[in-house]
Write a protein that holds these residues in place. Structure first.
Motif, PDB file in Angstrom:
ATOM      1  N   ILE A   1       0.845  -1.200   0.000  1.00  3.90           N
ATOM      2  CA  ILE A   1       0.000   0.000   0.000  1.00  3.90           C
ATOM      3  C   ILE A   1       0.880   1.249   0.000  1.00  3.90           C
ATOM      4  O   ILE A   1       0.588   2.232  -0.673  1.00  3.90           O
ATOM      5  CB  ILE A   1      -0.960   0.000   1.203  1.00  3.90           C
TER       6      ILE A   1
ATOM      7  N   ALA B   1      -5.647   2.469   4.400  1.00  3.44           N
ATOM      8  CA  ALA B   1      -6.316   1.165   4.289  1.00  3.44           C
ATOM      9  C   ALA B   1      -7.695   1.230   4.919  1.00  3.44           C
ATOM     10  O   ALA B   1      -8.674   0.699   4.388  1.00  3.44           O
ATOM     11  CB  ALA B   1      -5.466   0.090   4.963  1.00  3.44           C
ATOM     12  N   ARG B   2      -7.792   1.928   6.058  1.00  2.00           N
ATOM     13  CA  ARG B   2      -9.104   2.089   6.700  1.00  2.00           C
ATOM     14  C   ARG B   2     -10.045   2.853   5.790  1.00  2.00           C
ATOM     15  O   ARG B   2     -11.185   2.467   5.592  1.00  2.00           O
ATOM     16  CB  ARG B   2      -8.964   2.875   8.012  1.00  2.00           C
TER      17      ARG B   2
ATOM     18  N   VAL C   1     -10.300  -1.433   3.273  1.00  2.00           N
ATOM     19  CA  VAL C   1      -9.614  -2.693   3.034  1.00  2.00           C
ATOM     20  C   VAL C   1      -8.969  -3.191   4.337  1.00  2.00           C
ATOM     21  O   VAL C   1      -8.517  -4.313   4.445  1.00  2.00           O
ATOM     22  CB  VAL C   1      -8.591  -2.547   1.879  1.00  2.00           C
ATOM     23  N   ALA C   2      -8.995  -2.327   5.375  1.00  2.00           N
ATOM     24  CA  ALA C   2      -8.348  -2.668   6.646  1.00  2.00           C
ATOM     25  C   ALA C   2      -8.900  -3.948   7.288  1.00  2.00           C
ATOM     26  O   ALA C   2      -8.118  -4.809   7.703  1.00  2.00           O
ATOM     27  CB  ALA C   2      -8.437  -1.486   7.613  1.00  2.00           C
TER      28      ALA C   2
ATOM     29  N   ILE D   1      -7.325  -6.898   5.627  1.00  2.00           N
ATOM     30  CA  ILE D   1      -5.903  -7.083   5.923  1.00  2.00           C
ATOM     31  C   ILE D   1      -5.709  -7.570   7.354  1.00  2.00           C
ATOM     32  O   ILE D   1      -4.880  -8.431   7.633  1.00  2.00           O
ATOM     33  CB  ILE D   1      -5.126  -5.773   5.667  1.00  2.00           C
TER      34      ILE D   1
ATOM     35  N   TYR E   1      -0.782  -6.653   8.677  1.00  2.00           N
ATOM     36  CA  TYR E   1      -0.122  -5.836   7.647  1.00  2.00           C
ATOM     37  C   TYR E   1       1.231  -6.402   7.233  1.00  2.00           C
ATOM     38  O   TYR E   1       1.777  -6.022   6.221  1.00  2.00           O
ATOM     39  CB  TYR E   1       0.040  -4.396   8.140  1.00  2.00           C
TER      40      TYR E   1
ATOM     41  N   ARG F   1      -8.690  -3.731  -4.280  1.00  3.21           N
ATOM     42  CA  ARG F   1      -8.885  -2.946  -3.060  1.00  3.21           C
ATOM     43  C   ARG F   1      -7.539  -2.442  -2.529  1.00  3.21           C
ATOM     44  O   ARG F   1      -7.468  -1.358  -1.961  1.00  3.21           O
ATOM     45  CB  ARG F   1      -9.638  -3.776  -2.029  1.00  3.21           C
ATOM     46  N   ILE F   2      -6.477  -3.224  -2.728  1.00  2.00           N
ATOM     47  CA  ILE F   2      -5.140  -2.741  -2.370  1.00  2.00           C
ATOM     48  C   ILE F   2      -4.814  -1.518  -3.238  1.00  2.00           C
ATOM     49  O   ILE F   2      -4.286  -0.507  -2.752  1.00  2.00           O
ATOM     50  CB  ILE F   2      -4.078  -3.842  -2.603  1.00  2.00           C
TER      51      ILE F   2
ATOM     52  N   ALA G   1      -6.544   1.478  -1.959  1.00  2.00           N
ATOM     53  CA  ALA G   1      -5.862   2.014  -0.771  1.00  2.00           C
ATOM     54  C   ALA G   1      -4.628   2.823  -1.185  1.00  2.00           C
ATOM     55  O   ALA G   1      -4.344   3.878  -0.604  1.00  2.00           O
ATOM     56  CB  ALA G   1      -5.469   0.875   0.167  1.00  2.00           C
TER      57      ALA G   1
END
Ligand SMILES: Nc1ncnc2c1ncn2[C@@H]1O[C@H](COP(=O)(O)OP(=O)(O)O)[C@@H](O)[C@H]1O
Ligand SMILES: [Mg+2]
Length: 367
Positions: free
Chosen positions: A206, A222-223, A227-228, A231, A238, A256-257, A260
């Motif tokens: 990311i 990521a949040r 996507v958090a 992960i 992470y 989704r990565i 992010a």
């Protein structure tokens, strides 16, 4: 057939090797035999014979080492030649001598004014033909059109991978050719159709969106891209290694990565090339939510393959053969019943989107 030739080739190679080795060995045996006879006749001392064998061995081994080194040198010279060719290749697109800057760079409007373009590799065919459009700050514009219409080309021109042939292309009123490439490309985050995942952990993957970001910023992105939770469920969170080229991730997870990464870059323009490959409904909903978060407050150009994206856009541009053939809000275009509604029926599986819009399913429709 090829198996037979391979067998024949290996036979010949084996035979040659046998002949050569037998030749060398008999030569050595012959020399030793001559030497031994001379020692027994007394014309050569045993010390001289021993030192002859020692030196002959040393010379033979150094000659073979030299042959090996020479082979390495030749190979390195070949590779270096190719590398130098690459290093000396001149970029077609260069920074201007005195770059301008984008005013109010937190937000971006995009102006295509009479833009025409043909690829250098294909000068006979106009990829973009006298295209004019102004995209307002914060607006989401969906690009729709048959394959080869010029949708991806519009992205390439905005990123200045190619220079337009005529017309002008501006961001916030500044011609993109007046900007440094770093500033221009810094204005845009891209979510490609097939995001590249590096063989590193989730955090580093990311962080690629903005390499100087701290761990906390990566996690915040990521949040924000939603996507958090995914992960955090991975075995090492992470720190989980995502595998060679992301083979451990599904298509939706890879995207989704990438979302992010785009969130982390936090650029005012978002270029989005939706995946054509079908995701299952749950994955698609997750990708869609992430994208909606990423689009928030950004000027977004999206090459749309999903009905939901098209219907949620502020405006739709229908391209065909490098020209805008229709444009308007989703509702306007549905009423018109032109190319858009025909495409919608083919691409999104709706029969006459214009005619029976009310029967359109609520969920996303994939090809
Ligand atoms: N690198 C390239 N070199 C030459 N022609 C290209 C190149 N990329 C695309 N084209 C041509 O430009 C036109 C527009 O392509 P593209 O923008 O990729 O269409 P779309 O993304 O709408 O499917 C097509 O006719 C395509 O063949
Ligand atoms: Mg394309």
């Amino acid at each position: 057939m090829s198996f037979k030739t391979a067998v024949a080739r290996i036979r010949i190679r084996a035979l040659m090797a046998a002949v050569v080795i037998a030749g060398i060995s008999s030569a050595i045996v012959f020399v030793l035999w001559v030497g031994a006879r001379q020692v027994s006749q007394g014309s050569l001392s045993s010390g001289e014979f021993a030192s002859f064998i020692l030196y002959a061995g040393l010379v033979a081994s150094s000659v073979s080492t030299m042959a090996e080194v020479w082979g390495d040198i030749m190979r390195a010279a070949g590779a270096a030649g190719r590398l130098l060719e690459l290093l000396q290749a001149e970029a077609q697109i260069e920074d201007p001598a005195q770059p301008s800057h984008i005013p109010q760079a937190e937000q971006a409007s995009i102006q295509f004014e009479n833009v025409s373009f043909h690829y250098p590799a294909n000068p006979g065919r106009t990829a973009i033909d006298q295209l004019s459009i102004e995209i307002l700050p914060g607006e989401t514009v969906a690009l729709v059109g048959p394959s080869g219409a010029g949708k991806s080309t519009m992205f390439q021109l905005l990123l200045r991978f190619y220079d337009i042939t005529s017309g002008s292309l501006k961001i916030n009123g500044v011609d993109i050719r007046a900007l440094s490439l770093a500033e221009l490309r810094g204005m845009m985050a891209i979510v490609p159709q097939e995001p590249v995942i590096f063989s590193a952990n989730a955090l580093e993957n990311i962080r690629y969106g903005r390499p100087d970001a701290s761990d906390a910023e990566v996690i915040a992105a990521a949040r924000a891209a939603l996507v958090a939770p995914f992960i955090e469920r991975l075995p090492e969170g992470y720190q989980t290694f995502l595998g060679e080229r992301g083979t451990r991730l599904s298509g939706g997870e890879r995207q989704r990565i990438a979302i992010a990464r785009a969130m982390l870059k936090n650029a005012p323009i978002l270029l989005l090339d939706e995946a054509t490959s079908a995701l299952d409904t749950e994955a698609e909903t997750l990708v869609q939510r992430g994208l909606e978060a990423a689009m928030q407050g950004r000027t977004t150009l999206v090459i749309a393959h999903r009905l939901a994206t098209v219907q949620n856009a502020d405006r739709i541009l229908v391209l065909d053969q490098g020209r805008i053939v229709e444009h308007g809000t989703p509702a306007e275009l549905s009423r018109k019943g032109g190319l858009y509604s025909r495409l919608a029926s083919q691409q999104f599986g709706l029969h006459g989107l214009g005619a029976d819009h009310h029967h359109a399913p609520q969920s996303d429709i994939r090809r």
